[in-house]
Design a protein around this motif. Structure first.
Motif, PDB file in Angstrom:
ATOM      1  N   PRO A  43      29.665 -40.934  53.984  1.00  0.00           N
ATOM      2  CA  PRO A  43      28.433 -41.553  53.469  1.00  0.00           C
ATOM      3  C   PRO A  43      27.419 -41.892  54.560  1.00  0.00           C
ATOM      4  N   GLU A  44      27.919 -42.341  55.718  1.00  0.00           N
ATOM      5  CA  GLU A  44      26.996 -42.733  56.795  1.00  0.00           C
ATOM      6  C   GLU A  44      26.116 -41.558  57.202  1.00  0.00           C
ATOM      7  N   GLU A  45      26.780 -40.405  57.433  1.00  0.00           N
ATOM      8  CA  GLU A  45      26.050 -39.215  57.867  1.00  0.00           C
ATOM      9  C   GLU A  45      25.126 -38.724  56.762  1.00  0.00           C
ATOM     10  N   PHE A  46      25.661 -38.752  55.542  1.00  0.00           N
ATOM     11  CA  PHE A  46      24.880 -38.265  54.401  1.00  0.00           C
ATOM     12  C   PHE A  46      23.564 -39.039  54.294  1.00  0.00           C
ATOM     13  N   TRP A  47      23.650 -40.379  54.312  1.00  0.00           N
ATOM     14  CA  TRP A  47      22.437 -41.178  54.110  1.00  0.00           C
ATOM     15  C   TRP A  47      21.573 -41.212  55.362  1.00  0.00           C
ATOM     16  N   GLY A  62      23.346 -52.086  62.951  1.00  0.00           N
ATOM     17  CA  GLY A  62      24.801 -51.981  62.778  1.00  0.00           C
ATOM     18  C   GLY A  62      25.143 -50.773  61.945  1.00  0.00           C
ATOM     19  N   PRO A  63      26.243 -50.847  61.195  1.00  0.00           N
ATOM     20  CA  PRO A  63      26.625 -49.724  60.333  1.00  0.00           C
ATOM     21  C   PRO A  63      25.585 -49.472  59.234  1.00  0.00           C
ATOM     22  N   VAL A  64      25.536 -48.221  58.750  1.00  0.00           N
ATOM     23  CA  VAL A  64      24.577 -47.871  57.701  1.00  0.00           C
ATOM     24  C   VAL A  64      24.875 -48.636  56.411  1.00  0.00           C
ATOM     25  N   PHE A 469      25.108 -38.220  43.931  1.00  0.00           N
ATOM     26  CA  PHE A 469      25.657 -38.331  45.287  1.00  0.00           C
ATOM     27  C   PHE A 469      25.847 -39.793  45.695  1.00  0.00           C
ATOM     28  N   GLY A 470      26.995 -40.079  46.246  1.00  0.00           N
ATOM     29  CA  GLY A 470      27.290 -41.427  46.722  1.00  0.00           C
ATOM     30  C   GLY A 470      27.850 -42.351  45.659  1.00  0.00           C
ATOM     31  N   VAL A 471      27.956 -41.863  44.421  1.00  0.00           N
ATOM     32  CA  VAL A 471      28.392 -42.724  43.310  1.00  0.00           C
ATOM     33  C   VAL A 471      29.814 -42.362  42.885  1.00  0.00           C
ATOM     34  N   GLU A 472      30.691 -43.383  42.844  1.00  0.00           N
ATOM     35  CA  GLU A 472      32.083 -43.151  42.442  1.00  0.00           C
ATOM     36  C   GLU A 472      32.417 -43.964  41.194  1.00  0.00           C
ATOM     37  N   PRO A 473      32.282 -43.357  40.005  1.00  0.00           N
ATOM     38  CA  PRO A 473      32.595 -44.092  38.781  1.00  0.00           C
ATOM     39  C   PRO A 473      34.097 -44.234  38.572  1.00  0.00           C
ATOM     40  N   CYS A 474      34.512 -45.318  37.930  1.00  0.00           N
ATOM     41  CA  CYS A 474      35.912 -45.484  37.515  1.00  0.00           C
ATOM     42  C   CYS A 474      35.886 -45.972  36.072  1.00  0.00           C
ATOM     43  N   ILE A 475      36.971 -45.698  35.384  1.00  0.00           N
ATOM     44  CA  ILE A 475      37.135 -46.241  34.036  1.00  0.00           C
ATOM     45  C   ILE A 475      38.349 -47.158  34.048  1.00  0.00           C
ATOM     46  N   LEU A 476      38.150 -48.402  33.588  1.00  0.00           N
ATOM     47  CA  LEU A 476      39.244 -49.382  33.576  1.00  0.00           C
ATOM     48  C   LEU A 476      39.623 -49.720  32.139  1.00  0.00           C
ATOM     49  N   ASN A 477      40.896 -50.086  31.955  1.00  0.00           N
ATOM     50  CA  ASN A 477      41.276 -50.604  30.641  1.00  0.00           C
ATOM     51  C   ASN A 477      41.079 -52.118  30.627  1.00  0.00           C
TER      52      ASN A 477
END
Ligand code: WT7
Length: 676
Positions: A43-47, A62-64, A469-477
């Protein structure tokens, strides 16, 4: 994720057209996958690469990306490029004029409510107007960090004021000009704005709205709540026009307070066309935008400088596959996040040419949208399912009178789109050649989070498809366990992307409680979601006490509050009922005080009470007399039962927890069939 197979029989899949793929930024599914992988793994390099498109006076210290999404580990926070210095207005205007030679390019084709009114604004024009306004605001004492409320219709001055704020580091809080004076007041008080920018009036279709009168009422209302923070009220002469206007226009009374009120033209006319931008920290606030909250009080969603700029830039570029010669049109109002991200910041950051439309789809006739597409040669068109349903009702004939061959990509946003409406949009409007990008996102996400890319993603009607890009969806019960593969549950995100909100203005506790408390470690969207066997996401709708009316979220609690405010009402409960055009509409149950009678006059009063308190979009379609409400033994209203009564669904299931089941029969016997 896999490419959905062509052999798939049970659902129709639409593949990207080849001509679009030839020049596309993301030309096929494999390039989407490769870029997506990079955005997640590096992600750092991507953005950092994306950030190179913009001008910075200092790099991050500091960090991105830094964040904590886990309430059990301390305060929730997310920072993007902290320490870096830049200015959003400089990047979307000066850089386009100075470095990219786009000064003469049209930024906006403004199209007024009446077809005869239009205006063309180049990037150079916009920069000059913004600088004048920025200098004018500074003259009034507006400084970095101050909040400026904007209550304007869809006119160029709206974009100009927002960018002027961004230029001097002031924080804009735009309030949709369809909101009531009470709603405006509530937002001004919450953000403690020092200036209000409004207009004399505006026509919406045939209806004339006296914005200055509403603004004055709002300011009076603020004063009742405490010391008035607003020092100046700037008024654009829009209805009257500076030059006098036309004869057929209805006269408008513009009340005036000489100490406080300033005409826009008097503020800007004598100001210089140059204004040095204020170099801001990447994490300084850019704007506040209010959205409905399930407890009733609207939440001031806060977005900051760098993350929002980069995210709206990149989503606009990829989701609409933007190219230099495009004419883009988003029909939303800038008073909502769609307009902020995809009429103002995203398109301007790309140096795009957009249509800025003041009117409504059916004025003066039902072909207005098609007429505008033909007039400007619109190539990318972005609207909402509610508008599609409205236009669909008029059939294909109105479309056939216009040349829509310029269209390349169609977009939709705001609520789940039915496959039927999707197919009509695709076939009738897009003539079968244009991919439909169904973009799922929220005021809080800043930009698209689940969306197809038009030349890369095979489409399934009704699905927002895959993550950006950069988005990580999850589905929870319900227990907060993450579900893999095909699943249905709560849509959440485990990590931030640059455009996500940074907080609720002035209320960290509410921010954490609303979005991060239910499932520690995750941002909770409030939407239900299903993932199919191809990894495609299907939004199933809100799973909290929010309603989606014409693509706008409303809180049931807020409407209940407005109803209960009437002296005849003892208690009110509001639920959603499906509506052919609006998607959902409001069905209200009211219990009256003992001595009061339920009459048509009262129904009328209750409706106008809600309009006054919130705004016309919240006007109830149904108000039913409820001698009593279905409650559990502990006194909690059973909304599920009320929803079923509203829909006339008699399959009520288990009612054993009800204190008095007879209540349900009474309510069924008195339900409203037709809209009140
Ligand atoms: C809610 C956010 C984002 C701009 C407009 C609304 C619903 C939005 C979609 C879509 C299904 C959608 C969700 C979301 N929503 N887009 N493409 N498919 N549902 O912004 O007022 O913040 O509302 O709108 O329920 O949570 P908002």
């Amino acid at each position: 994720m896999v490419v959905p197979g062509r052999q798939d029989k049970e659902e129709k899949i639409f593949y990207p057209p080849e001509d679009l793929q030839t020049n596309a930024h993301v030309p096929n599914f494999n390039s989407y996958l490769a870029l997506y992988k990079r955005s997640i793994e590096e992600p750092e390099e991507f953005w950092r690469d994306v950030a190179q498109e913009f001008y910075w006076t200092e790099p991050p210290s500091g960090p991105v990306l830094q964040f904590n999404f886990d309430v059990t580990k301390g305060n929730i926070n997310m920072k993007f490029m902290a320490g870096a210095k830049t200015n959003v207005c400089y990047n979307v205007l000066d850089r386009n004029v100075l470095d990219r030679d786009l000064g003469e390019k049209v930024a906006y084709y403004w199209e007024g409510n009446s077809p005869g009114h239009h205006q063309t604004i180049t990037y150079t024009d916009l920069l000059k107007q913004v600088c004048r306004c920025a200098n004018g605001l500074k003259q009034m004492g507006v400084q970095k960090g101050d909040r400026v409320a904007i209550y304007l219709p869809m006119i160029p001055e709206l974009v100009v004021t927002m960018l002027a704020c961004a230029r001097i580091g002031a924080v804009h809080s735009t309030v949709f000009a369809g909101f009531s004076s009470d709603s405006l007041a509530e937002r001004i008080v919450d953000a403690q704005c020092s200036v209000l920018v409004t207009a004399d009036g505006v026509y919406r279709g045939e209806k004339l709205i006296n914005l200055k009168q509403i603004s004055d009422k709002a300011l009076e209302n603020c004063q009742e709540k405490g010391p008035l923070t607003v020092q100046k009220c700037v008024v654009v002469k829009h209805h009257g026009f500076k030059t006098g206007g036309t004869n057929e226009r209805q006269r408008l009374q513009t009340p005036w307070n000489t100490q406080r009120d300033v005409w826009w033209h008097n503020m800007v006319d004598s100001e210089s066309e140059h204004c040095d931008p204020e170099w801001l920290d990447a994490e300084d606030p850019l704007f506040i935008l209010y959205t409905s909250g399930s407890t009733g009080k609207p939440k001031g969603v806060l977005h900051t400088v760098a993350g929002y700029l980069l995210y709206t830039y990149l989503t606009f570029r990829y989701v609409f596959d933007h190219h230099h010669d495009d004419v883009y049109w988003c029909t939303a109002d800038i008073g909502w996040i769609t307009g902020h991200s995809y009429i103002a910041y995203g398109p301007l950051a790309n140096g795009a040419t957009s249509v800025l439309f003041e009117g409504i789809p059916v004025y003066p006739h039902v072909c207005r949208y098609w007429e505008i597409i033909e007039k400007y040669g619109v190539s990318k068109f972005y609207t909402a399912p509610t508008a599609i349903r409205l236009l669909m009702k008029h059939g294909r004939e109105p479309l056939q009178k216009y040349d829509l061959s310029s269209l390349r990509v169609l977009g939709t946003v705001g609520e789940p789109i039915s496959p039927e409406a999707w197919l009509w949009y695709h076939d009738a409007v897009g003539q079968g050649r244009c991919p439909v990008v169904d973009t799922f996102w929220q005021t809080e996400t800043g930009g698209h989070v689940l969306t197809p890319l038009p030349a890369a993603t095979p489409l399934k009607p009704g699905s927002a498809t895959l993550p950006f890009f950069g988005v990580e969806p999850c589905i929870l019960n319900e227990n907060g366990e993450e579900l893999q593969g095909e699943a249905e549950g709560y849509l959440v995100f485990q990590k931030p992307w640059p455009g996500i909100m940074r907080g609720i203005y002035g209320n960290q506790e509410r921010f954490e409680n609303t979005y991060f408390k239910k499932f520690p470690g995750f941002y909770v969207t409030g939407d239900g979601c299903r993932r199919d066997k191809d990894g495609y996401y299907w939004i199933t709708g809100r799973i909290d006490d929010m309603l989606n009316v014409s693509g706008h979220l409303l809180s049931t609690a807020e409407v209940e509050g407005a109803l209960a405010d009437h002296e005849a009402v003892a208690e009110a409960a509001v639920v959603g009922r499906p509506h052919a055009l609006k998607g959902e509409c409001l069905y209200c149950f009211v219990t009256l005080k003992d001595s009061r009678e339920f009459t048509n006059v009262l129904v009328g009063e209750l409706k106008s009470r809600v309009r006054e308190k919130i705004g016309p979009i919240a006007t109830p379609d149904f108000i039913q007399n409820a001698p009593s409400l279905p409650k559990t033994r502990s006194g909690k209203i059973m909304r599920r039962v009320l929803r079923q009564i509203a829909r006339n669904d008699e399959d009520l299931g288990d009612l054993s927890t009800l204190a008095d089941p007879k209540v349900v029969d009474v309510l069924f016997s008195q339900r409203c069939e037709a809209a009140a």
